[in-house]
Design a protein around this motif. Structure first.
Motif, short mmCIF file in Angstrom:
data_model
loop_
_atom_site.label_atom_id
_atom_site.label_comp_id
_atom_site.label_asym_id
_atom_site.label_seq_id
_atom_site.Cartn_x
_atom_site.Cartn_y
_atom_site.Cartn_z
N ARG A 101 -9.82 5.39 13.07
CA ARG A 101 -8.67 6.31 13.10
C ARG A 101 -8.79 7.27 14.27
N ALA A 102 -10.00 7.75 14.54
CA ALA A 102 -10.19 8.68 15.65
C ALA A 102 -9.89 8.04 17.00
N LEU A 103 -10.01 6.71 17.07
CA LEU A 103 -9.78 5.97 18.32
C LEU A 103 -8.40 5.33 18.37
N GLY A 104 -7.55 5.65 17.42
CA GLY A 104 -6.21 5.08 17.40
C GLY A 104 -6.12 3.73 16.72
N GLY A 105 -7.19 3.31 16.05
CA GLY A 105 -7.21 2.03 15.36
C GLY A 105 -6.76 2.15 13.93
N HIS A 106 -6.93 1.04 13.18
CA HIS A 106 -6.44 0.99 11.81
C HIS A 106 -7.42 0.23 10.93
N MET A 107 -7.50 0.65 9.68
CA MET A 107 -8.17 -0.11 8.64
C MET A 107 -7.34 0.02 7.38
N THR A 108 -6.88 -1.12 6.88
CA THR A 108 -6.03 -1.12 5.69
C THR A 108 -6.50 -2.22 4.73
N SER A 109 -5.87 -2.28 3.57
CA SER A 109 -6.03 -3.44 2.72
C SER A 109 -5.28 -4.60 3.35
N LEU A 110 -5.44 -5.80 2.79
CA LEU A 110 -4.74 -6.97 3.35
C LEU A 110 -3.24 -6.91 3.09
N LYS A 111 -2.82 -6.00 2.21
CA LYS A 111 -1.39 -5.78 1.98
C LYS A 111 -0.84 -4.67 2.86
N GLY A 112 -1.68 -4.11 3.70
CA GLY A 112 -1.24 -3.04 4.59
C GLY A 112 -1.31 -1.66 3.99
N GLU A 113 -1.95 -1.52 2.82
CA GLU A 113 -2.05 -0.23 2.15
C GLU A 113 -3.21 0.59 2.73
N GLN A 114 -3.00 1.90 2.82
CA GLN A 114 -4.09 2.79 3.20
C GLN A 114 -5.06 2.90 2.04
N ILE A 115 -6.35 2.93 2.33
CA ILE A 115 -7.37 3.02 1.29
C ILE A 115 -7.58 4.49 0.94
N ASP A 116 -7.52 4.79 -0.34
CA ASP A 116 -7.66 6.17 -0.83
C ASP A 116 -9.14 6.46 -1.11
N TYR A 117 -9.71 7.43 -0.37
CA TYR A 117 -11.12 7.76 -0.51
C TYR A 117 -11.35 9.05 -1.30
N SER A 118 -10.36 9.51 -2.03
CA SER A 118 -10.58 10.67 -2.90
C SER A 118 -11.45 10.24 -4.08
N HIS A 119 -12.18 11.19 -4.63
CA HIS A 119 -13.11 10.87 -5.71
C HIS A 119 -12.40 10.28 -6.92
N SER A 120 -11.22 10.79 -7.22
CA SER A 120 -10.49 10.34 -8.41
C SER A 120 -9.98 8.92 -8.29
N ALA A 121 -9.94 8.37 -7.07
CA ALA A 121 -9.40 7.02 -6.86
C ALA A 121 -10.42 5.93 -7.17
N GLY A 122 -11.67 6.30 -7.44
CA GLY A 122 -12.69 5.31 -7.76
C GLY A 122 -13.45 4.82 -6.55
N ALA A 123 -14.54 4.10 -6.79
CA ALA A 123 -15.46 3.69 -5.72
C ALA A 123 -15.19 2.31 -5.17
N ALA A 124 -14.33 1.53 -5.81
CA ALA A 124 -14.14 0.14 -5.41
C ALA A 124 -12.81 -0.07 -4.72
N ASN A 125 -12.82 -0.92 -3.69
CA ASN A 125 -11.61 -1.37 -3.02
C ASN A 125 -11.44 -2.85 -3.30
N HIS A 126 -10.39 -3.20 -4.04
CA HIS A 126 -10.18 -4.58 -4.46
C HIS A 126 -9.20 -5.33 -3.56
N GLY A 127 -8.63 -4.66 -2.57
CA GLY A 127 -7.55 -5.27 -1.79
C GLY A 127 -7.95 -5.90 -0.48
N GLY A 128 -9.27 -6.09 -0.26
CA GLY A 128 -9.70 -6.63 1.02
C GLY A 128 -9.57 -5.60 2.14
N VAL A 129 -9.98 -5.99 3.33
CA VAL A 129 -9.97 -5.07 4.48
C VAL A 129 -9.52 -5.81 5.74
N LEU A 130 -8.62 -5.19 6.48
CA LEU A 130 -8.28 -5.63 7.83
C LEU A 130 -8.46 -4.44 8.75
#
Length: 343
Positions: A291-320
């Motif tokens: 993000r600092a370099l103008g890039g992107h990291m999302t799920s494979l559906k294009g969703e932003q990954i939520d890193y707040s504590h309440s959102a849980g520790a697991a990402n089930h949507g893959g990564v691009l």
């Protein structure tokens, strides 16, 4: 005739006193709780200080990872991870996590630090950070104050644990990420066996940069060693048979493959793809750096990954993950291939 007075029995005196104490207690507790709430609302953390602390935590964790490897301490299996790979619980993981976790908590005890459960046990032998900003962080200028309650810190004390157990040192990293309201703002990726550290603070600066060019026509895609075959078939369906697929260990290593760091034995890639479940602590730091370099990291559906504590520790949507390429175009090709596969 003398006026009549009210006489209380001994029991009445006790009841009266208890009622008075109760009223005073509730009034006092209300004042204290409101003051605590006010203090929490106004408690802030300087992001430049938190970046410097994150770098120090990654370095201290890395020293433990290297020390344990050099001492050849016994390691044992944790069993199967959700993606099917063998997980390993190592002394390096335990020692690194303990250093990193307690350094951050001893410095900012009120911050939420997401850590594996075993890091919460044991003596807190790590001292607090000395609050000295290292010379290489000075150029980013003044930091920004952020409400402490909005911050979640993610630590990964040993990324590429399986590769570490095989002594594949180049893949191993220690990482720290700071998210504000679920958005990754600070990322630190440290390679303990080459003493290389990449860091970034979104909106302020980074010590790494994107490469000058990336290939969109015949991209080199980096994937996990644990599911190379499945990923290769999916990628070549989406991007064409000419697409090069390379496997590697460690999410931190794969993000660095997209950049231009002067690191020995560091492969280069145009795209990082992960098709299965992954822990957020594995990808948060890399997400912040991209993000600092103008890039992107999302799920494979294009969703932003939520890193707040309440959102849980697991990402089930893959990564691009990408930088310097049309991320939306990549997503469209992947999603098209996925829909054809499901028919």
């Amino acid at each position: 005739m003398a006026p009549m007075g009210i006489r209380l029995s001994p029991l009445g005196v006790v009841v009266f006193c208890l009622l008075g104490v109760g009223v005073i207690y509730h009034l006092y507790a209300g004042v204290i709780s409101s003051r605590i709430a006010a203090l929490r609302q106004h408690r802030t953390v300087d992001l430049r200080e938190l970046l410097a602390l994150s770098v120090e935590a990654a370095l201290q964790g890395g020293r433990e990872v290297r020390r344990v490897r050099e001492e050849n301490v016994f390691e044992k299996s944790k069993g199967k991870a959700k993606d099917g790979a063998n997980e390993r619980l190592t002394m390096a993981n335990l020692c690194s996590h303990k250093k990193m976790y307690h350094l951050i908590k001893n410095t900012f005890p009120y911050l939420q630090v997401n850590a594996e459960q075993h890091s919460r046990v044991g003596a807190e032998e790590t001292g607090a950070w000395n609050r000295v900003i290292p010379a290489d962080l000075q150029p980013i200028g003044e930091g920004r104050a952020v409400a402490a309650d909005d911050i979640t810190v993610w630590i990964d004390p040993l990324d590429a644990a399986h590769e570490y157990s095989e002594n594949l040192q180049k893949y191993v990293t220690t990482m720290v990420c700071v998210a504000v309201n679920g958005i990754p703002i600070i990322g630190v990726i440290h390679k303990p066996f080459t003493d290389y550290t990449a860091w970034a603070l979104v909106g302020s600066g980074a010590n790494v940069r994107a490469r000058s060019s990336y290939s969109a026509r015949s991209p080199r895609v980096i994937v996990s060693r644990s599911h190379e075959g499945r990923a290769t078939r999916f990628i070549q369906t989406a991007l064409g048979n000419h697409t090069q697929v390379h496997s590697a260990g460690g999410a931190g290593y794969k993000v660095l493959a997209l950049l231009d760091p002067p690191v020995e034995q560091q492969e280069r890639a145009d795209v990082y793809l992960h098709i299965t479940y992954i822990q957020k602590r594995d990808v948060c730091a890399g997400n912040a750096i991209l993000r600092a370099l103008g890039g992107h990291m999302t799920s494979l559906k294009g969703e932003q990954i939520d890193y707040s504590h309440s959102a849980g520790a697991a990402n089930h949507g893959g990564v691009l993950a990408s930088v310097g390429l049309d991320h939306l175009a990549l997503l469209a090709k992947l999603q098209s291939a996925d829909s054809r596969r499901e028919r």
